[in-house]
Design an enzyme around this catalytic site. Structure first.
Site, PDB file in Angstrom:
ATOM      1  N   TYR A   1       1.279  -1.314   0.160  1.00  0.00           N
ATOM      2  CA  TYR A   1       0.378   0.031   0.124  1.00  0.00           C
ATOM      3  C   TYR A   1       0.700   1.384   0.081  1.00  0.00           C
ATOM      4  O   TYR A   1       1.712   1.262  -0.761  1.00  0.00           O
ATOM      5  CB  TYR A   1      -1.215  -0.011   1.007  1.00  0.00           C
ATOM      6  CG  TYR A   1      -1.921   0.459   0.901  1.00  0.00           C
ATOM      7  CD1 TYR A   1      -3.107   0.369  -0.148  1.00  0.00           C
ATOM      8  CD2 TYR A   1      -2.655   1.390   2.240  1.00  0.00           C
ATOM      9  CE1 TYR A   1      -4.529   1.443  -0.100  1.00  0.00           C
ATOM     10  CE2 TYR A   1      -3.704   2.829   1.626  1.00  0.00           C
ATOM     11  CZ  TYR A   1      -4.476   2.105   0.914  1.00  0.00           C
ATOM     12  OH  TYR A   1      -5.486   2.866   0.231  1.00  0.00           O
TER      13      TYR A   1
ATOM     14  N   LYS B   1     -20.861 -20.806 -11.170  1.00  0.00           N
ATOM     15  CA  LYS B   1     -19.007 -20.517 -12.253  1.00  0.00           C
ATOM     16  C   LYS B   1     -18.219 -20.060 -12.094  1.00  0.00           C
ATOM     17  O   LYS B   1     -17.123 -20.450 -12.920  1.00  0.00           O
ATOM     18  CB  LYS B   1     -20.182 -19.627 -13.757  1.00  0.00           C
ATOM     19  CG  LYS B   1     -19.168 -19.289 -14.776  1.00  0.00           C
ATOM     20  CD  LYS B   1     -20.389 -20.763 -15.180  1.00  0.00           C
ATOM     21  CE  LYS B   1     -19.635 -20.467 -17.091  1.00  0.00           C
ATOM     22  NZ  LYS B   1     -20.057 -21.508 -18.039  1.00  0.00           N
TER      23      LYS B   1
END
Lengths: 373, 373
Positions: free
Chosen positions: A32, A87
């Site tokens: 970060y 899926k």
């Protein structure tokens, strides 16, 4: 455990995890601020570096508006989510692809196109899923044109690849010539249309496409635009009538339609050694024993409890794995044909009850991926 | 390792995994067809069941248009992705929230609102990130109104919560009364505006808000609309001039602006025992030793290499954890005030160099989450 308990227990089937450790300030300053500014600046200079420094290159969006979900119909974005999560699970487990479900509330064609384009930066590919026809055709076509990442409507092309693979092997068993087959495709929606087109690309001599109104015929002026286009390239002899008229002297029945619409007597209308792909789910157009009673030589369904399971999971994980690995930005008809042949070749001992690989066959993803380049 | 190598090595910092096993046909029939139809049908009947059967209840979308990224400015959707992935990593590591980056190519306010609404079904909360002002205000306000999931622009409210927490403790050290403080906030963008508003809610007597043009004043007719509104609720004595005029006889300087804009001499204009929050990143408005030279009693920055690090990671993970756990659909000012007080209370031994918890303090997320209900 039943499926409701199962879904309630897990509260969703996906989890998003960090690949990097975050134990101390140094970790934080790499992943970060302030370190993260470096890849940002590189991508700002050269946008293609987004593949180098981010998740894009292994991430697929599974996009649906919930308008044509399984056998359930137009159940909307929220109710479609369990399917889209499923899926994504398949993408991960079969092809190690990070897939995330995008369920869109709008069912407006232009709005869906615009949304997918706008959120495309994070995705290396878009799998369209369970979007009703005819909107699915324009949505896919436009996104393929307007995005530089692979876009595939799986209900169309995944199905087409697996059906063609199965048919290539079935034809070997019955010792007929592919180009001489008279093929009946029942169901002129997304799947039926794409299957017919791919079989024609492969060299099928004639296909009779049938919908609820009967056989698609170029003399019928009342068809929707996309069905008119299908009528032009199918049904060479301009046969008229219903499904039974189509079946007479045909070699192959491909059902992408509704449960229990055929009986043994209907199969008897077909030529000897008939090939039946009855893929309505979960109840096929005709049960295998009934089809055999009518003289069918080979029967395939979408179900795992019968032999010859025609299941999209044999295609889409490998197709996207290949596209991502080989930097393929458009999935072409050539690639789909290659994928189907490669998939057919995975079956070593082709016979009546063994025309298509098992869904858990570890080779499938590898060879299909290898054909997409 | 430098940050570029680090990002190239991992090729993105997130991975999407399956929580369920998929080893055999039974697994497949529970997680996918045919079993998955059951939760779909339940959600179709009662849309709120999407929280029961899907990932929604633990999933947050980290949404940015890349228009105001870190100190980098308007670098666009692709270049913003490393930051948004980093944010998702923080969500996971600090609060066990599944967060996914949505980087939007459009920078049109209405279009962003429409896209977020349309893709909201999968998310239990929306964290807006690095969207430039004033668009960020309308986007947040409208989404809060039009969605029934919590929406928070972290640059605004995460910052405001942590600043208020730090200030509550700083005031204890210098033994002043919060309501009597004369507070200068430098920077009237997203963060400066939200910080000012929250400090006023907490009971701050007067705030002088300063932007690049000088002190915001209700007599100035040329201000943008949102700055006009801020001018109405700040600067009671209608002081005019620049930052130095504002600093005279003030007690607190809160910088959300630019590096190196203050010197020791400027701090000398302030009252005794001045409190300095210099949060420009990575280079603060004034370095801590320089501020102390000018007589500051307490100095906080955004950096981890000095004491008193004001870092949003102290707020947003707990805020969203609490909202998700307690079924909070709107994050209110009351909740933000509670969060700030709770966060301040985590520090047991409040002193000059210890006004705010360490970012790795395990208690922080728990207590902040507990205050959001």
């Amino acid at each position: 455990m039943d499926s409701l308990e199962f879904h309630e227990k897990y509260k969703g089937k996906l989890s998003i995890i960090s690949k990097v450790s975050l134990k101390n300030r140094e970790d934080l300053s790499l992943a970060y601020t302030p370190g993260v500014a470096e890849p940002c600046k590189e991508i700002y200079k050269k946008v293609n570096d987004v593949y180098k420094y981010t998740i894009k290159g292994n991430t697929v969006g599974v996009v649906s508006d919930g308008s044509a979900v399984l056998g359930l119909g137009n159940i909307g974005a929220e109710a479609a989510l369990p399917v889209m999560e499923g899926k994504c699970v398949l993408f991960k487990e079969f092809a190690n692809i990070d897939a995330f479900p995008i369920c869109i509330k709008s069912q407006n064609t232009e709005e869906i196109i615009s949304i997918v384009k706008n959120i495309s930066p994070v995705f290396g590919g878009i799998n369209l899923e369970d979007i009703s026809s005819p909107r699915c055709f324009e949505i896919e076509e436009r996104l393929k044109k307007e995005l530089d990442i692979p876009v595939m409507h799986d209900d169309q092309h995944g199905t087409a690849i697996v059906v063609l693979a199965g048919l290539i092997n079935a034809v070997k068993v019955v010792k007929k010539e592919f180009r001489n087959l008279k093929i009946v495709v029942n169901g002129a929606g997304a799947a039926g249309t794409a299957v017919s087109k791919l079989l024609l690309k492969e060299g099928a001599g004639d296909i009779i496409l049938v919908d609820r109104e009967g056989i698609l015929n170029k003399n019928n002026k009342n068809l929707m635009q996309y069905k008119k286009e299908m009528a032009k390239i199918t049904n060479k002899e301009s046969i008229e009538g219903g499904l039974r008229d189509a079946l007479e002297n045909s070699d192959v029945f491909i059902g992408l339609s509704a449960p229990n619409i055929l009986k043994a007597g209907d199969i008897k209308l077909m030529n000897r050694n008939a090939i039946i792909f009855a893929m309505a789910n979960p109840v096929p157009e005709i049960m295998p024993d009934e089809a055999k009673k009518g003289g069918a030589k080979i029967v395939a369904t979408g179900r795992s409890d019968f032999p010859n399971q025609i299941n999209n999971v044999l295609a889409f994980p490998g197709v996207f794995r290949g596209a991502l690995d080989h930097n393929v930005r458009k999935i072409t008809d050539e690639m789909k044909l290659n994928a189907a042949h490669t998939l057919a070749d995975v079956v070593k001992d082709v016979k009546e009850d063994n025309i298509i690989p098992d869904v858990f066959d570890k080779n499938v993803v590898k060879v299909v991926a290898n054909s997409i380049k």
